[in-house]
Structures are given as structure tokens and as C-alpha cells.
Scaffold this motif. Sequence first.
Motif, PDB file in Angstrom:
ATOM      1  N   GLY A  57      36.994   1.571   9.572  1.00  0.00           N
ATOM      2  CA  GLY A  57      37.785   2.796   9.451  1.00  0.00           C
ATOM      3  C   GLY A  57      37.015   4.019   9.907  1.00  0.00           C
ATOM      4  N   VAL A  58      35.746   4.087   9.545  1.00  0.00           N
ATOM      5  CA  VAL A  58      34.913   5.206   9.989  1.00  0.00           C
ATOM      6  C   VAL A  58      34.781   5.186  11.508  1.00  0.00           C
ATOM      7  N   ALA A  59      34.613   4.001  12.081  1.00  0.00           N
ATOM      8  CA  ALA A  59      34.542   3.892  13.539  1.00  0.00           C
ATOM      9  C   ALA A  59      35.860   4.317  14.178  1.00  0.00           C
ATOM     10  N   MET A  60      36.976   3.987  13.522  1.00  0.00           N
ATOM     11  CA  MET A  60      38.279   4.347  14.075  1.00  0.00           C
ATOM     12  C   MET A  60      38.593   5.830  13.934  1.00  0.00           C
ATOM     13  N   LEU A  61      37.775   6.571  13.202  1.00  0.00           N
ATOM     14  CA  LEU A  61      37.984   8.015  13.158  1.00  0.00           C
ATOM     15  C   LEU A  61      37.706   8.635  14.524  1.00  0.00           C
ATOM     16  N   VAL A  62      36.765   8.042  15.270  1.00  0.00           N
ATOM     17  CA  VAL A  62      36.456   8.558  16.607  1.00  0.00           C
ATOM     18  C   VAL A  62      36.996   7.667  17.707  1.00  0.00           C
ATOM     19  N   LEU A  63      37.320   6.431  17.395  1.00  0.00           N
ATOM     20  CA  LEU A  63      37.911   5.498  18.347  1.00  0.00           C
ATOM     21  C   LEU A  63      39.409   5.401  18.071  1.00  0.00           C
ATOM     22  N   PRO A  64      40.157   4.819  18.990  1.00  0.00           N
ATOM     23  CA  PRO A  64      41.596   4.649  18.726  1.00  0.00           C
ATOM     24  C   PRO A  64      41.830   3.715  17.541  1.00  0.00           C
ATOM     25  N   GLY A  65      42.732   4.106  16.682  1.00  0.00           N
ATOM     26  CA  GLY A  65      43.080   3.273  15.536  1.00  0.00           C
ATOM     27  C   GLY A  65      43.327   4.107  14.303  1.00  0.00           C
ATOM     28  N   PRO A  66      43.901   3.478  13.293  1.00  0.00           N
ATOM     29  CA  PRO A  66      44.233   4.189  12.050  1.00  0.00           C
ATOM     30  C   PRO A  66      43.027   4.267  11.119  1.00  0.00           C
ATOM     31  N   GLY A  67      42.127   5.194  11.380  1.00  0.00           N
ATOM     32  CA  GLY A  67      40.873   5.285  10.629  1.00  0.00           C
ATOM     33  C   GLY A  67      41.050   5.514   9.149  1.00  0.00           C
ATOM     34  N   TRP A  68      41.859   6.508   8.773  1.00  0.00           N
ATOM     35  CA  TRP A  68      42.017   6.816   7.355  1.00  0.00           C
ATOM     36  C   TRP A  68      42.718   5.686   6.614  1.00  0.00           C
ATOM     37  N   VAL A  69      43.656   5.039   7.275  1.00  0.00           N
ATOM     38  CA  VAL A  69      44.355   3.918   6.635  1.00  0.00           C
ATOM     39  C   VAL A  69      43.362   2.805   6.323  1.00  0.00           C
ATOM     40  N   ALA A  70      42.475   2.515   7.261  1.00  0.00           N
ATOM     41  CA  ALA A  70      41.476   1.466   7.045  1.00  0.00           C
ATOM     42  C   ALA A  70      40.492   1.855   5.942  1.00  0.00           C
ATOM     43  N   ILE A  71      40.107   3.112   5.897  1.00  0.00           N
ATOM     44  CA  ILE A  71      39.185   3.560   4.842  1.00  0.00           C
ATOM     45  C   ILE A  71      39.833   3.397   3.471  1.00  0.00           C
ATOM     46  N   PHE A  72      41.104   3.809   3.349  1.00  0.00           N
ATOM     47  CA  PHE A  72      41.794   3.655   2.067  1.00  0.00           C
ATOM     48  C   PHE A  72      42.030   2.183   1.732  1.00  0.00           C
ATOM     49  N   ALA A  73      42.249   1.353   2.751  1.00  0.00           N
ATOM     50  CA  ALA A  73      42.412  -0.085   2.510  1.00  0.00           C
ATOM     51  C   ALA A  73      41.104  -0.689   1.995  1.00  0.00           C
ATOM     52  N   GLY A  74      39.999  -0.293   2.573  1.00  0.00           N
ATOM     53  CA  GLY A  74      38.698  -0.777   2.089  1.00  0.00           C
ATOM     54  C   GLY A  74      38.428  -0.329   0.665  1.00  0.00           C
ATOM     55  N   LEU A  75      38.810   0.892   0.356  1.00  0.00           N
ATOM     56  CA  LEU A  75      38.663   1.397  -1.009  1.00  0.00           C
ATOM     57  C   LEU A  75      39.545   0.605  -1.967  1.00  0.00           C
ATOM     58  N   ALA A  76      40.747   0.243  -1.522  1.00  0.00           N
ATOM     59  CA  ALA A  76      41.640  -0.567  -2.361  1.00  0.00           C
ATOM     60  C   ALA A  76      41.062  -1.960  -2.573  1.00  0.00           C
ATOM     61  N   ILE A  77      40.401  -2.500  -1.562  1.00  0.00           N
ATOM     62  CA  ILE A  77      39.736  -3.803  -1.722  1.00  0.00           C
ATOM     63  C   ILE A  77      38.647  -3.690  -2.776  1.00  0.00           C
ATOM     64  N   TRP A  78      37.840  -2.641  -2.699  1.00  0.00           N
ATOM     65  CA  TRP A  78      36.800  -2.442  -3.705  1.00  0.00           C
ATOM     66  C   TRP A  78      37.396  -2.241  -5.092  1.00  0.00           C
ATOM     67  N   ALA A  79      38.540  -1.573  -5.174  1.00  0.00           N
ATOM     68  CA  ALA A  79      39.144  -1.270  -6.474  1.00  0.00           C
ATOM     69  C   ALA A  79      39.607  -2.522  -7.205  1.00  0.00           C
ATOM     70  N   THR A  80      39.752  -3.638  -6.498  1.00  0.00           N
ATOM     71  CA  THR A  80      40.129  -4.873  -7.182  1.00  0.00           C
ATOM     72  C   THR A  80      39.013  -5.393  -8.079  1.00  0.00           C
ATOM     73  N   GLU A  81      37.775  -4.981  -7.808  1.00  0.00           N
ATOM     74  CA  GLU A  81      36.643  -5.493  -8.574  1.00  0.00           C
ATOM     75  C   GLU A  81      35.808  -4.434  -9.286  1.00  0.00           C
ATOM     76  N   PHE A  82      35.820  -3.205  -8.773  1.00  0.00           N
ATOM     77  CA  PHE A  82      34.899  -2.203  -9.294  1.00  0.00           C
ATOM     78  C   PHE A  82      35.660  -1.038  -9.911  1.00  0.00           C
ATOM     79  N   ALA A  83      35.275  -0.679 -11.135  1.00  0.00           N
ATOM     80  CA  ALA A  83      35.967   0.396 -11.850  1.00  0.00           C
ATOM     81  C   ALA A  83      35.769   1.734 -11.160  1.00  0.00           C
ATOM     82  N   TRP A  84      34.587   1.997 -10.622  1.00  0.00           N
ATOM     83  CA  TRP A  84      34.338   3.271  -9.960  1.00  0.00           C
ATOM     84  C   TRP A  84      35.238   3.435  -8.735  1.00  0.00           C
ATOM     85  N   ALA A  85      35.469   2.352  -7.999  1.00  0.00           N
ATOM     86  CA  ALA A  85      36.344   2.429  -6.829  1.00  0.00           C
ATOM     87  C   ALA A  85      37.792   2.654  -7.257  1.00  0.00           C
ATOM     88  N   SER A  86      38.168   2.071  -8.374  1.00  0.00           N
ATOM     89  CA  SER A  86      39.513   2.287  -8.895  1.00  0.00           C
ATOM     90  C   SER A  86      39.723   3.752  -9.267  1.00  0.00           C
TER      91      SER A  86
END
Length: 145
Positions: A57-86
Amino acid sequence: MNTGSDRGTSESVSTEPDAEEAPHESKAPAFIKANRSLHLSWQVGVFIVGLAVIGAGVAMLVLPGPGWVAIFAGLAIWATEFAWASLVLRWTKRKVTEAAQKALDPKVRRRNIILTSVGLAIAAALIGFYLWKYGLTLPWNIKDQ
């Protein structure tokens, strides 16, 4: 200081956690949570996958692609296991909702439309001045000087 010893009175303390204060629970399957080392391995795997998605997602901020969507998706993946990410994901959702509500405010929309119109008018004036002063010469039509 309330120690909770007055539960029998009419002003009893609620023992049910609010939705905001609900304890975080791992979304791993039960057989993985049963074994400590397997659960730790699961958490490491979830962290690595979330980190890879956030990195993409960070790479897609400067390259073509949905950067913010990927960053939030990665955060959602982390939130499944980690309270701080939630907590971070909940805070981010609240801020995005507030920003969306603010953007839908008629005064803010009107201001944004006016600023965009003024910016486009200035850009058009500058482009017009440049074309008036230098003309339109395409790069492949330039003669050797």
C-alpha cells in the motif's frame, strides 16, 4: 473510590463491557489458540502478511494502485490478532467518517467548488498567456537551432 463491593445497592456497577471497551479476542481457529507455540506462529504469520499488504500500500501511494485501501486492508489484517491494531483501525474509521461528514457539509462543498473554480481559472489564464507569448510548438516540429 469504587471498589465494586456495593453491587447489591441500587447503584450497581455494570459488569458488561461496552462495545468500545470489549476485550480483544484472537480470530484464530480454536485448535490454533489451544497451542501456545502454534498461536504465536499464527500471530507472526498474520503480522508478516499484514506488513506485506501495508508495504504494498505504501508503494502504491507513489505507484499506480489503491494505496490507502491496501494500507487499511493491512491494518484490518493486523486487527484480527492485535488489540493495538484494532484500536488504531477503530480510530481511523471514526476519523474517516468525521471527514466524510465534514466534506458533505454544504458550506464546505461550496467553498471547495469556489476554490477549484478559481484555481482552474488561474491555470487557464496562465496557459493562455503562455500560448499567446510563445505559441504552440510541438516537440517534434522544433527545427534545429
